[in-house]
Structures are given as C-alpha cells and as structure tokens.
Design a protein around this motif. Structure first.
Motif, short mmCIF file in Angstrom:
data_model
loop_
_atom_site.label_atom_id
_atom_site.label_comp_id
_atom_site.label_asym_id
_atom_site.label_seq_id
_atom_site.Cartn_x
_atom_site.Cartn_y
_atom_site.Cartn_z
N LYS A 111 0.84 -1.19 0.00
CA LYS A 111 0.00 0.00 0.00
C LYS A 111 0.88 1.26 0.00
O LYS A 111 2.06 1.21 0.35
CB LYS A 111 -0.93 0.01 1.21
N ASP A 112 0.29 2.38 -0.39
CA ASP A 112 1.03 3.63 -0.46
C ASP A 112 1.17 4.24 0.94
O ASP A 112 0.34 4.04 1.82
CB ASP A 112 0.30 4.62 -1.36
N LEU A 113 2.25 5.01 1.12
CA LEU A 113 2.45 5.76 2.35
C LEU A 113 3.15 7.07 2.05
O LEU A 113 3.61 7.30 0.93
CB LEU A 113 3.25 4.93 3.37
N VAL A 114 3.21 7.93 3.04
CA VAL A 114 3.99 9.17 2.95
C VAL A 114 5.34 8.91 3.58
O VAL A 114 5.42 8.38 4.70
CB VAL A 114 3.27 10.34 3.67
N TYR A 115 6.40 9.24 2.85
CA TYR A 115 7.75 9.00 3.35
C TYR A 115 8.32 10.28 3.95
O TYR A 115 8.27 11.34 3.32
CB TYR A 115 8.65 8.49 2.24
N VAL A 116 8.85 10.16 5.16
CA VAL A 116 9.46 11.31 5.84
C VAL A 116 10.94 11.36 5.45
O VAL A 116 11.75 10.55 5.92
CB VAL A 116 9.32 11.19 7.37
N ASP A 117 11.29 12.30 4.58
CA ASP A 117 12.67 12.42 4.13
C ASP A 117 13.60 12.88 5.24
O ASP A 117 14.65 12.29 5.48
CB ASP A 117 12.76 13.42 2.96
N TYR A 118 13.22 13.98 5.89
CA TYR A 118 14.08 14.58 6.92
C TYR A 118 13.25 15.23 8.01
O TYR A 118 12.23 15.87 7.72
CB TYR A 118 15.00 15.66 6.33
N ILE A 147 1.43 12.40 9.69
CA ILE A 147 0.23 11.55 9.70
C ILE A 147 -0.94 12.26 9.06
O ILE A 147 -1.70 11.67 8.27
CB ILE A 147 -0.11 11.14 11.15
N GLU A 148 -1.11 13.54 9.37
CA GLU A 148 -2.22 14.30 8.79
C GLU A 148 -2.06 14.46 7.28
O GLU A 148 -3.05 14.41 6.54
CB GLU A 148 -2.35 15.66 9.47
N VAL A 149 -0.84 14.65 6.82
CA VAL A 149 -0.61 14.72 5.37
C VAL A 149 -0.99 13.39 4.73
O VAL A 149 -1.63 13.34 3.67
CB VAL A 149 0.85 15.08 5.06
N SER A 150 -0.61 12.29 5.37
CA SER A 150 -0.98 10.97 4.87
C SER A 150 -2.50 10.83 4.78
O SER A 150 -3.04 10.34 3.77
CB SER A 150 -0.40 9.89 5.78
N ARG A 151 -3.19 11.29 5.81
CA ARG A 151 -4.65 11.22 5.78
C ARG A 151 -5.23 12.11 4.70
O ARG A 151 -6.21 11.75 4.03
CB ARG A 151 -5.21 11.60 7.15
N ASP A 152 -4.64 13.28 4.51
CA ASP A 152 -5.10 14.18 3.45
C ASP A 152 -4.99 13.53 2.08
O ASP A 152 -5.76 13.85 1.17
CB ASP A 152 -4.29 15.48 3.46
N HIS A 153 -4.01 12.64 1.93
CA HIS A 153 -3.82 11.92 0.67
C HIS A 153 -4.57 10.59 0.66
O HIS A 153 -4.33 9.74 -0.20
CB HIS A 153 -2.33 11.68 0.42
N LEU A 155 -4.35 8.10 2.70
CA LEU A 155 -3.48 6.97 2.99
C LEU A 155 -3.62 6.52 4.44
O LEU A 155 -2.80 5.75 4.94
CB LEU A 155 -2.02 7.33 2.68
N ARG A 156 -4.63 7.05 5.14
CA ARG A 156 -5.02 6.58 6.48
C ARG A 156 -3.92 6.70 7.53
O ARG A 156 -3.88 5.94 8.48
CB ARG A 156 -5.52 5.14 6.39
N GLY A 157 -3.03 7.67 7.37
CA GLY A 157 -2.01 7.91 8.37
C GLY A 157 -0.74 7.09 8.21
O GLY A 157 0.17 7.17 9.04
N ARG A 158 -0.65 6.29 7.17
CA ARG A 158 0.54 5.45 6.96
C ARG A 158 1.74 6.32 6.58
O ARG A 158 1.68 7.09 5.63
CB ARG A 158 0.27 4.41 5.87
N ILE A 159 2.83 6.16 7.34
CA ILE A 159 4.07 6.87 7.02
C ILE A 159 5.25 5.92 7.22
O ILE A 159 5.14 4.90 7.89
CB ILE A 159 4.27 8.13 7.90
N GLY A 160 6.39 6.27 6.62
CA GLY A 160 7.60 5.49 6.79
C GLY A 160 8.80 6.41 6.82
O GLY A 160 8.75 7.54 6.30
N LEU A 161 9.89 5.95 7.43
CA LEU A 161 11.11 6.76 7.49
C LEU A 161 12.31 5.91 7.88
O LEU A 161 12.17 4.83 8.44
CB LEU A 161 10.95 7.90 8.51
N HIS A 162 13.48 6.41 7.55
CA HIS A 162 14.74 5.84 8.03
C HIS A 162 15.25 6.73 9.14
O HIS A 162 15.34 7.95 8.98
CB HIS A 162 15.76 5.75 6.90
#
Length: 204
Positions: A111-118, A147-153, A155-162
C-alpha cells in the motif's frame, strides 16, 4: 501559507509554550538555519575536535544543508515541507515525500504511504549539542503533521522513514512505529513504518 497553533514543552520549567507549525520552509527559515543553527552546531564540533574526537563522534546530521534540500525539490508537487517556530526562533524543519512510496509491514505491504525524508530540531534542543536542551516536542509535532498529510492523501495515516541512530528509541517507543530493521540499501539506517492503527493511537 497555512499555519497551525501547537505547543512545545519548555525543558527548564516543564510548562507548555505556544508555537506555530507552518506548511512551508521559507527563505527566512533557511537563513535561520545558516545564521542561528549553524553557529551552535559548529561550536559543539570545535569542542569535540579539541578533545580529539573524529567526525564519527560529532552530532548526527551535522552536515545537512537545508538550503540544498529545499532547492532540489522546488516546484515538485510530490514534496511538502514544514517549519516550526516558537518565541521568534526556528525550532524544527521537516520534508515529506508524498510520491506514493510502498509499505513494508506485512499487514499493509504494497500500500502507499507518505515518506518522511528529513526531520531536524534546532541544535539548542538536542542533548548531543547542548547540556540543557531548550524545548521538547518538536519530533512529536512533526510526526503528527506527517500523519495528517498521509490522511489528506487518503493513505489513512501510513508513514515510513529511516531513522538516525539517536532517534530510534523515539520512533519505536514514543511514536509506536514498527521497527523493520537495518536497511542495507539506505546507508544502513533502521527503517520504521507506521500503520493506520498505530497512527490512530499516536495522534489520538
């Protein structure tokens, strides 16, 4: 330019302090990094060098150049940036990539998510740089915004990051994200992902 009222915690008093989360990184913010953040970090590095410590012992992210990061994504719709200000000073920055990265956690794999670059907090808020940090809460505010940006898109709050090593406990414990281990394809950093259920629990 959209802004949101938020609160940081004053580490000296334990009291909440009104702050402002702004949905963009401005030229003024970049100048703040260069004229206010950098001297504090450089002073710390010089102190460590005087003790004979190598760059491996310097504060993580000391080499980041936010102006270059913002310039590289200028005009690209897949990116979104945030700045956090409190008491007239820049306290934190974040860059997100909304170009539909894919989830790795089994229950939402593919599934799609929003990735936190920095994400970065001001050097005077970091124990690695100052003896007594000024404010806490920057990371929490930024993750909630992601999370809110993910919901706006949708994507139900899904995010990922390194995560940088010093922030791993924050993402695992404070944020409740899933630790998917070290990623050999991304500088050996540990990858964390937040499910929609975890996002609901974190943002309450």
């Amino acid at each position: 330019m959209t802004s949101h009222p938020v609160f940081l915690t004053d580490k000296r008093t334990g009291e909440p302090v009104a702050a402002e989360l702004i949905e963009t990184i401005s030229e003024a913010d970049l100048r703040s990094v260069e004229t206010e953040w950098k001297p504090v970090t450089v002073a710390r590095i010089r102190s460590l060098m005087a003790k004979g410590l190598s760059p491996a012992d310097w504060p993580e992210g000391w080499h980041w150049k936010w102006r270059d990061k913002v310039t590289a994504i200028n005009g690209l719709l897949a990116f979104q940036t945030f700045a956090l200000r409190c008491e007239g000073k820049l306290q934190g920055l974040m860059q997100l990539n909304t170009a539909r990265a894919r989830c790795r956690v089994a229950e939402q794999a593919g599934k799609d998510l929003v990735y936190v670059d920095y994400i970065e907090t001001a050097p005077w808020n970091r124990k690695a740089i100052v003896d007594v940090p000024r404010f806490s809460g920057v990371g929490t505010i930024m993750i909630r915004a992601a999370i809110e940006v993910s919901r706006d898109h949708e994507l139900r709050g899904r995010i990922g990051l390194h995560s940088l090593p010093s922030a791993e406990a924050f993402y695992a414990n404070a944020c409740g994200m899933t630790n998917l281990g070290l990623d050999g394809t991304y500088e050996g950093l540990r990858y964390f992902e937040m499910t929609s259920a975890q996002a609901d629990a974190f943002s309450g």
